[in-house]
Scaffold this active site. Structure first.
Site, PDB file in Angstrom:
ATOM      1  N   SER A   7       8.099  38.587  54.544  1.00 25.63           N
ATOM      2  CA  SER A   7       8.685  39.902  54.298  1.00 25.63           C
ATOM      3  C   SER A   7       7.746  40.715  53.425  1.00 25.63           C
ATOM      4  O   SER A   7       6.937  40.168  52.685  1.00 25.63           O
ATOM      5  CB  SER A   7      10.063  39.788  53.633  1.00 25.63           C
ATOM      6  OG  SER A   7       9.943  39.314  52.312  1.00 25.63           O
ATOM      7  N   ASP A   8       7.864  42.023  53.547  1.00 29.06           N
ATOM      8  CA  ASP A   8       7.115  42.925  52.683  1.00 29.06           C
ATOM      9  C   ASP A   8       7.925  44.199  52.515  1.00 29.06           C
ATOM     10  O   ASP A   8       8.720  44.566  53.380  1.00 29.06           O
ATOM     11  CB  ASP A   8       5.735  43.234  53.254  1.00 29.06           C
ATOM     12  CG  ASP A   8       4.747  43.682  52.183  1.00 29.06           C
ATOM     13  OD1 ASP A   8       5.091  43.641  50.974  1.00 29.06           O
ATOM     14  OD2 ASP A   8       3.632  44.098  52.535  1.00 29.06           O
ATOM     15  N   THR A   9       7.702  44.851  51.384  1.00 29.77           N
ATOM     16  CA  THR A   9       8.506  45.995  50.996  1.00 29.77           C
ATOM     17  C   THR A   9       7.623  47.175  50.651  1.00 29.77           C
ATOM     18  O   THR A   9       6.571  47.008  50.034  1.00 29.77           O
ATOM     19  CB  THR A   9       9.371  45.619  49.767  1.00 29.77           C
ATOM     20  OG1 THR A   9      10.176  44.497  50.111  1.00 29.77           O
ATOM     21  CG2 THR A   9      10.262  46.763  49.329  1.00 29.77           C
TER      22      THR A   9
END
Length: 127
Positions: A7-9
């Site tokens: 995941s990345d934000t």
């Protein structure tokens, strides 16, 4: 079956993407831009088994910051917390004090939307 979850934000304000700051001054500019305003936080998640992508999705939450003084921003930067966070803040730490309101998933803002991920993992397991 081994699953790999990534995941990345990113933080999005006025169609400008705020990634991790490159310096304390960059962090100051980001936090100053967020001060007293609403922005969006987008977290993308992908689940793989080996080389096969099983599912991917993005979850978005809206976040409103309180109005920050220069002293507030400098004190937060001095903690070191903003330096490895998209948008220069971590809601799960000291940066949570800067947040006035969230519309959407707290965990999406934190960087891993647990509810959505667990539902997607259940679908994978049950298929």
């Amino acid at each position: 079956q081994t699953l790999v979850i990534g995941s990345d934000t990113i933080v999005d304000i006025d169609c400008q993407i705020l990634n991790k700051p490159t310096s304390e001054e960059d962090a100051f500019n980001m936090l100053n831009k967020l001060s007293g305003k609403k922005h969006q936080v987008h977290t993308g998640v992908a689940v793989y088994s080996g080389e096969t992508k099983l599912v991917s999705f993005t979850e978005t939450a809206s976040v409103r910051f309180q109005q920050l003084t220069e002293e507030d921003i400098r004190a937060y930067i001095a903690t070191g917390e903003p330096m490895d966070k998209a948008g220069s803040y971590g809601i799960q730490g000291i940066g949570g004090q800067l947040v006035e309101r969230i519309d959407g998933s707290y965990f999406a803002v934190m960087g891993l939307p647990m509810h959505s991920l667990s539902r997607e993992l259940a679908k994978i397991i049950n298929s």
